[in-house]
Write a protein that holds these residues in place. Structure first.
Motif, mmCIF file in Angstrom:
data_model
loop_
_atom_site.group_PDB
_atom_site.id
_atom_site.type_symbol
_atom_site.label_atom_id
_atom_site.label_comp_id
_atom_site.label_asym_id
_atom_site.label_seq_id
_atom_site.Cartn_x
_atom_site.Cartn_y
_atom_site.Cartn_z
ATOM 1 N N GLU A 73 -1.986 11.427 -1.870
ATOM 2 C CA GLU A 73 -0.459 10.822 -2.024
ATOM 3 C C GLU A 73 0.756 9.483 -2.442
ATOM 4 O OE1 GLU A 73 -3.373 8.951 2.052
ATOM 5 O OE2 GLU A 73 -2.752 8.227 0.030
ATOM 6 N N PHE A 81 -9.815 9.710 -4.644
ATOM 7 C CA PHE A 81 -8.543 8.953 -6.359
ATOM 8 C C PHE A 81 -7.861 10.529 -5.677
ATOM 9 C CE2 PHE A 81 -7.963 10.225 -10.379
ATOM 10 C CZ PHE A 81 -6.878 8.816 -10.609
ATOM 11 N N ARG A 118 -7.278 12.128 -3.001
ATOM 12 C CA ARG A 118 -6.233 11.297 -2.217
ATOM 13 C C ARG A 118 -5.301 10.797 -1.885
ATOM 14 N NH1 ARG A 118 -9.957 9.690 2.369
ATOM 15 N NH2 ARG A 118 -9.643 7.245 1.124
ATOM 16 N N ARG A 119 -5.490 9.352 -2.755
ATOM 17 C CA ARG A 119 -4.866 8.820 -3.346
ATOM 18 C C ARG A 119 -3.864 9.399 -4.514
ATOM 19 N NH1 ARG A 119 -4.159 5.788 -0.257
ATOM 20 N NH2 ARG A 119 -5.512 3.754 -0.745
ATOM 21 N N SER A 129 -4.141 5.706 4.439
ATOM 22 C CA SER A 129 -5.604 5.434 4.585
ATOM 23 C C SER A 129 -6.727 4.982 3.501
ATOM 24 C CB SER A 129 -5.883 7.465 3.968
ATOM 25 O OG SER A 129 -5.236 7.079 2.362
ATOM 26 N N ALA A 130 -7.690 4.439 3.898
ATOM 27 C CA ALA A 130 -8.598 4.358 3.839
ATOM 28 C C ALA A 130 -9.869 4.144 3.501
ATOM 29 C CB ALA A 130 -8.742 2.078 3.756
ATOM 30 N N ARG A 131 -10.452 3.357 2.415
ATOM 31 C CA ARG A 131 -11.676 4.487 1.761
ATOM 32 C C ARG A 131 -12.713 2.359 1.744
ATOM 33 N NH1 ARG A 131 -15.349 3.921 -1.856
ATOM 34 N NH2 ARG A 131 -16.424 5.292 -1.133
ATOM 35 N N ARG A 181 6.555 6.497 -12.608
ATOM 36 C CA ARG A 181 5.803 6.891 -14.096
ATOM 37 C C ARG A 181 4.240 6.276 -13.206
ATOM 38 N NH1 ARG A 181 8.303 7.093 -17.892
ATOM 39 N NH2 ARG A 181 10.524 8.305 -18.051
ATOM 40 N N LEU A 182 3.321 7.558 -13.263
ATOM 41 C CA LEU A 182 2.139 6.409 -12.924
ATOM 42 C C LEU A 182 1.586 6.837 -14.441
ATOM 43 C CD1 LEU A 182 0.734 8.513 -9.888
ATOM 44 C CD2 LEU A 182 2.435 6.646 -9.961
ATOM 45 N N SER A 183 0.122 6.089 -14.580
ATOM 46 C CA SER A 183 -0.670 6.352 -15.402
ATOM 47 C C SER A 183 -2.020 6.503 -14.842
ATOM 48 C CB SER A 183 -0.739 4.988 -16.156
ATOM 49 O OG SER A 183 -1.896 5.462 -17.261
ATOM 50 N N ILE A 184 -3.227 7.517 -15.086
ATOM 51 C CA ILE A 184 -4.182 7.935 -14.572
ATOM 52 C C ILE A 184 -4.523 7.921 -16.198
ATOM 53 C CG2 ILE A 184 -3.664 8.484 -13.080
ATOM 54 C CD1 ILE A 184 -4.293 11.422 -13.612
ATOM 55 N N LEU A 215 -5.147 4.151 -11.528
ATOM 56 C CA LEU A 215 -4.039 4.958 -11.313
ATOM 57 C C LEU A 215 -3.207 3.520 -11.308
ATOM 58 C CD1 LEU A 215 -2.935 6.956 -9.220
ATOM 59 C CD2 LEU A 215 -3.261 6.461 -7.431
ATOM 60 N N LEU A 216 -2.183 3.128 -11.993
ATOM 61 C CA LEU A 216 -1.672 2.740 -12.538
ATOM 62 C C LEU A 216 0.107 3.090 -12.156
ATOM 63 C CD1 LEU A 216 -2.128 -0.255 -13.759
ATOM 64 C CD2 LEU A 216 -1.919 0.618 -15.271
ATOM 65 N N GLU A 217 0.754 2.200 -10.929
ATOM 66 C CA GLU A 217 1.876 2.807 -11.484
ATOM 67 C C GLU A 217 3.325 1.287 -12.171
ATOM 68 O OE1 GLU A 217 4.299 2.256 -7.951
ATOM 69 O OE2 GLU A 217 5.738 3.012 -8.519
ATOM 70 N N TYR A 265 6.326 8.487 3.026
ATOM 71 C CA TYR A 265 5.430 9.152 3.251
ATOM 72 C C TYR A 265 4.651 8.255 4.543
ATOM 73 C CZ TYR A 265 0.462 10.413 3.433
ATOM 74 O OH TYR A 265 -0.471 11.232 3.028
ATOM 75 N N THR A 280 0.907 -1.117 -0.100
ATOM 76 C CA THR A 280 -0.120 0.061 -0.131
ATOM 77 C C THR A 280 1.018 1.206 -0.395
ATOM 78 O OG1 THR A 280 -1.924 1.005 0.894
ATOM 79 C CG2 THR A 280 -0.244 -0.216 2.340
ATOM 80 N N TYR A 281 0.431 2.394 -0.716
ATOM 81 C CA TYR A 281 1.340 3.534 -0.786
ATOM 82 C C TYR A 281 0.605 4.180 0.544
ATOM 83 C CZ TYR A 281 1.670 2.430 -5.994
ATOM 84 O OH TYR A 281 1.968 2.283 -6.471
ATOM 85 N N SER A 282 -0.065 4.164 1.174
ATOM 86 C CA SER A 282 -0.351 4.947 2.688
ATOM 87 C C SER A 282 -1.486 4.180 3.079
ATOM 88 C CB SER A 282 -1.255 5.771 2.270
ATOM 89 O OG SER A 282 -1.931 6.630 2.887
ATOM 90 N N GLU A 329 -8.808 -1.614 2.085
ATOM 91 C CA GLU A 329 -7.674 -1.111 1.940
ATOM 92 C C GLU A 329 -7.528 -0.721 3.695
ATOM 93 O OE1 GLU A 329 -8.209 1.817 -1.948
ATOM 94 O OE2 GLU A 329 -8.365 2.514 0.154
ATOM 95 N N ARG A 347 9.363 9.206 -2.372
ATOM 96 C CA ARG A 347 7.263 8.547 -1.632
ATOM 97 C C ARG A 347 7.206 7.651 -0.835
ATOM 98 N NH1 ARG A 347 5.589 5.205 -6.698
ATOM 99 N NH2 ARG A 347 5.948 3.577 -5.030
#
Lengths: 834, 89
Positions: free
Chosen positions: B29, B23, B25-26, A96-98, B58-61, A626-628, A135, A92-94, A102, A132
């Protein structure tokens, strides 16, 4: 200031307390946290020797892996001889959760909502993405989770690595540089974990996040409401096991403050109102609630008063023109942007990467050396925090990571090219499909032959009768039914692991996102959907490349509609028996066209079903993409083999047992009660006739006759009914069951006689029983109905409930029935021979 | 200007991140906070999504979400000011 000093004080644990914890024979729990793509799982395997117990987190179908780390007495830490459980939390990047999924990260590190509390968290940090990644570390520091930091993939930043000692000093926690892939730094990490476990204590960071006054007021307002949550948190396993330390009145400041009182010394400082003091554990949780609770969130175990209060504070802030989320996140990033570059300032000492840096001594040394201006962690932005013109503008990247980035860019120029990119994608998918469809075939027949041989041997060795039948047809047949899936599962996961580990899977999702979004499916649903054309079982197992339960579920519910290879023998039989071999328009073969039409039909229905289910049963807003896109890395054979092995074992253990049980049950249905006459010994025709009689006499036969009125409107008679019951074991079994029904034996290699029998079968009025219309209706039924126990067993394994397989069975059943009914009745209406 | 309208390969600075709460927020972050430099590196062959580069990753949105991120170009005078600042140090 006082808070900072106290925080530092806590780190000095009296020797008595140390001993008390060490002697505890209770197994400690270490949680592994970190961003995705940080090599967390590789590190987990390096630490635990790749033996993980795979299960689920409570309440959600997210896979939970626990391994065991063995500490060597005397070497890793003096007087410490024990095993540690290591829990691999989802990346997880963080915190926080929804959603509940998460939320696992937070619950897992704090021991909330029934999760066991870890004694220590090892946070895996990608050295190449330090800022990053910090964080998340910052959040863990705020929550006062005892930490050891693994600065992983250190090899990728060779020449520009952050200074390990500075980082340890800054975080107030031990930092170990590792390269999990090559096993570098694992010993040091093991030692650092062992040492930290002697007396786990919260990090003593040299910073505190300078939240604005208004936000601090919100935190204070929310603080009382999170306290119950903290006191409900489970104490760490080892703390539970060592009441001795407390009973003896040992002033174990650290564990007492963590376990017994939710209010930490840092909290006292915060309550005293000092402006830049750390918010403390409860304060950090209040921040979490402020940033996570939402009107339509899907969090679990959030106290209604806490929720109401958080929403109220958010609304008030909004009315004041404040943006709470941005305040929290941007303030943290401001701190990181200001401070992290400093951590690169000093050059790493040679060998530092191998040495765990003791944060306590580092911090202590620092306190002695400097006085209380910046070093006490009194976070006010230090003097050097000049206004950087651009946040996140990187300093000169290290040469190694620069090279990797350049290589990644070169590969991407090809792989993401508008034309070549799709060619590569299609080629890879074709290769995968070819492997599933064709390469697995020899392995599958090998397994079938082996079990056939085993069955024959058993039959020869045992006296004929119930036991022999049960063993041969129920048990051996059942195990064969399970193992027969292994070649495809292994091949598919070989592909998936290589594609995932290399970084290509993210690119495939990026390429296909536009198409898949139009279809209402997740970008990564492509691989399972395509695999579904070979077999739904591995395809459903492959859905786990998607992070969200909703996406996985949706894909699982439509994959069984794709034309799997087990349907082909059925289609082949029916098409060959009932449709002319001629051609349309002079060159298009009718039979070939029909086959293509069946593929097209099932794909369209699957996509249609996805569109409907997405709006009804698995409703919920679609989460934006949201894709890394991580740098390409060469997958290691070890990691690939481990993933394949793990998937295969999970399938065997959890789905396999269900499939085995179903096989035995089906065997009973198809064989009992037996006819009065014993099985004849003699000409095969007599045996076949007896078998047909037995089948008719059996429960399945009666069932077939019983449902005849229900399936008659579809054009099916009781014999097809029996075939449908038999096909539940696997669709192709329909062919052999029909073979038995028609008294030509159950050999599915020899379909010629069965085809003739089917053609010749007539109704009482002398009309042929099987017309092309009946064939079409039957094929439509087969295309749609999920009458495959293995698929249902795997869906159960993946969703952990019978609810979804039951739903899948019901909805596809209704769909199949209605569609076949329409085909048959409309066909007759239009004058086709029924 | 929004991130969806930004020219490819030209760095811009994030001013405001909008959009659906969880979204955005993410996104923040992941480092896309106001003040961050971000570059639209590529557009996927079918026109969507975008590939962004920020903070060295690298991110994709998708375009739709990028449309909710306000950005502004890095002006030449900013660069000049930076150089002055650095020189002063």
């Amino acid at each position: 200031m006082r808070a900072a000093v106290e925080a530092r004080e806590r780190t000095k644990v009296p020797p008595e307390a140390k001993r008390a914890t060490v002697t505890a024979e209770r197994r400690a729990l270490v949680a592994l946290v970190g961003n995705p793509n940080t090599g967390k799982t590789t590190l987990f395997n390096a630490l635990t020797g790749e033996r993980a117990r795979v299960g689920n987190y409570p309440g959600v179908t997210v896979e939970r892996r626990v391994g065991r780390l063995r500490l060597r007495p005397g070497r890793d830490a003096p007087a410490l001889a024990r095993e540690i459980d290591v829990l691999d939390l989802p990346g997880t990047y963080s915190l926080s959760a929804r959603s509940a999924e998460e939320q696992i990260a937070l619950a897992g590190v704090l021991g909330l909502s029934g999760h066991p509390a870890p004694d220590l968290a090892v946070v895996v940090v990608d050295a190449g993405q330090l800022l990053r990644n910090l964080y998340l570390v910052l959040q863990l520091c705020e929550l006062e989770v005892p930490l050891v930091v693994a600065l992983n993939m250190i090899d990728e930043v060779a020449g520009g690595e952050p200074d390990v000692a500075s980082l340890a000093e800054w975080l107030g926690a031990p930092v170990v540089a590792t390269n999990a892939r090559d096993g570098v730094g694992i010993e040091a990490l093991r030692r650092a974990v062992a040492e930290a476990l002697v007396a786990p204590h919260a990090p003593a960071p040299a910073f505190s996040v300078p939240y604005a006054a208004a936000l601090r007021r919100d935190v204070e307002a929310l603080r009382p409401f999170v306290l119950p949550l903290l006191s409900a948190a489970q104490p760490p396993a080892s703390a539970r096991a060592t009441p001795a330390a407390r009973d003896r009145g040992v002033p174990d400041v650290e564990s007492d403050s963590r376990v017994q009182s939710p209010v930490s010394p840092a909290e006292l400082g915060a309550q005293a109102g000092s402006e830049a003091a750390p918010v403390g554990r409860a304060g950090a949780l209040a921040l979490w609630a402020l940033g996570s609770v939402d009107r339509d969130d899907e969090l679990v175990d959030i106290d209604p008063t806490l929720r109401a209060r958080a929403l109220e504070l958010q609304a008030r802030a909004h009315a004041d023109g404040r943006d709470v989320d941005a305040e929290i996140i941007a303030t943290r990033y401001e701190l990181l942007d200001a401070e992290v570059p400093r951590l690169f300032a000093r050059t790493a000492e040679p060998g530092a990467a191998e040495q765990p840096t003791d944060a306590r001594s580092a911090a202590r040394a620092q306190t002695e050396k400097e006085d209380a201006t910046t070093a006490t962690g009194d976070a006010a932005p230090p003097a050097r925090r000049r206004s950087l013109p651009l946040l996140g503008a990187r300093q000169a990247p290290p040469p190694a990571s620069e090279k990797r980035r350049a290589l990644t860019d070169r590969i991407d120029r090809v792989v993401l090219h508008p034309v070549v990119g799709f060619v590569v994608f299609v080629a890879l998918m074709l290769l995968m499909f070819q492997a599933l469809f064709s390469w697995s075939a020899p392995l599958v027949s090998l397994i079938e032959d082996a079990f056939g041989w085993l069955g024959a041997q058993t039959r020869a060795a045992l006296p004929a009768g119930f036991v022999s039948d049960l063993l041969v047809q129920g048990v051996i047949g059942g195990v064969g039914n399970v193992l027969v899936f292994l070649p495809q599962i292994i091949l598919l996961f070989l592909f998936i692991s290589v594609l995932e580990d290399s970084g290509y899977m993210a690119r495939a999702a990026y390429l296909m996102d536009r198409v898949m979004r139009a279809l209402g499916l997740h970008g990564r649903a492509f691989v399972p959907m395509l695999s579904g054309c070979a077999c739904a079982v591995p395809a459903i197992l492959a859905t786990r490349t998607m992070e969200r339960q909703r996406d996985r579920l949706l894909t699982m519910l439509v994959v069984p509609l794709m034309t799997c290879s087990a349907r082909l023998p059925v289609y082949t039989l029916l098409i060959a028996a009932l449709f002319p071999a001629g051609a349309v328009l002079g060159f298009l073969p009718v039979q070939g066209l029909l086959m293509v039409a069946m593929y097209l039909f099932s794909t369209l229905v699957a996509l249609g079903a996805a569109a409907v289910l997405r709006r009804t049963v698995v409703k919920g807003e679609s989460v934006p993409l949201l894709l890394e896109l991580p740098p390409y890395r060469l997958p290691t054979a070890r990691s690939v083999v481990r993933q394949v092995k793990e998937r295969a074992l999970v399938f065997l253990k959890e789905a396999g047992t269900v499939i085995l049980a179903c096989t035995v049950a089906l065997w009973v249905l198809l064989s009992y009660p037996k006819p009065a006459t014993p099985e004849p010994v003699g000409p095969p025709e007599a045996v076949a006739a007896w078998q047909a009689e037995r089948l008719e006499h059996s429960i399945a036969g009666r069932l077939g006759k019983g449902i005849e009125p229900a399936i008659a409107p579809l054009g099916f008679d009781w014999k097809i009914g029996v075939g449908l019951v038999g096909a539940f074991a696997a669709r192709e079994v329909f062919v052999s069951t029909m073979g038995v029904v028609y008294g030509v034996g159950g050999d599915d290699e020899e379909v010629e006689p069965l085809r003739e029998k089917i053609k010749a079968d007539v109704r009482p009025d002398g009309q042929p029983k099987y017309t092309p219309l009946v064939g079409l209706s039957l094929m439509v039924f087969f295309a749609l109905a999920c009458q495959c126990m293995s698929t249902l067993a795997v869906v159960r394994r993946e969703t952990k409930t019978w609810k979804w397989p039951a739903f899948l069975f019901a909805y596809t059943g209704v769909l199949a029935y209605v569609a076949s009914l329409l085909v048959y009745q409309l066909g007759r209406l239009f004058g086709l021979a029924g | 200007m929004t991130l969806a309208e930004a020219t490819r390969k030209v760095p811009v600075i994030v001013r405001r991140v909008g959009g659906e709460r969880a979204f955005r927020r993410r996104l923040m972050e992941l480092g896309l906070v106001p003040g961050t430099e971000v570059v639209v590196e590529k557009v996927a062959p079918l026109g969507d999504p975008l590939e962004l580069s920020l903070r060295g990753c690298r991110l994709s949105i998708r375009r739709a979400e990028a449309g909710a991120v306000d950005v502004e170009p890095i002006r030449a005078c900013d660069d000049a000011a930076d150089e002055l600042l650095l020189a002063a140090e």
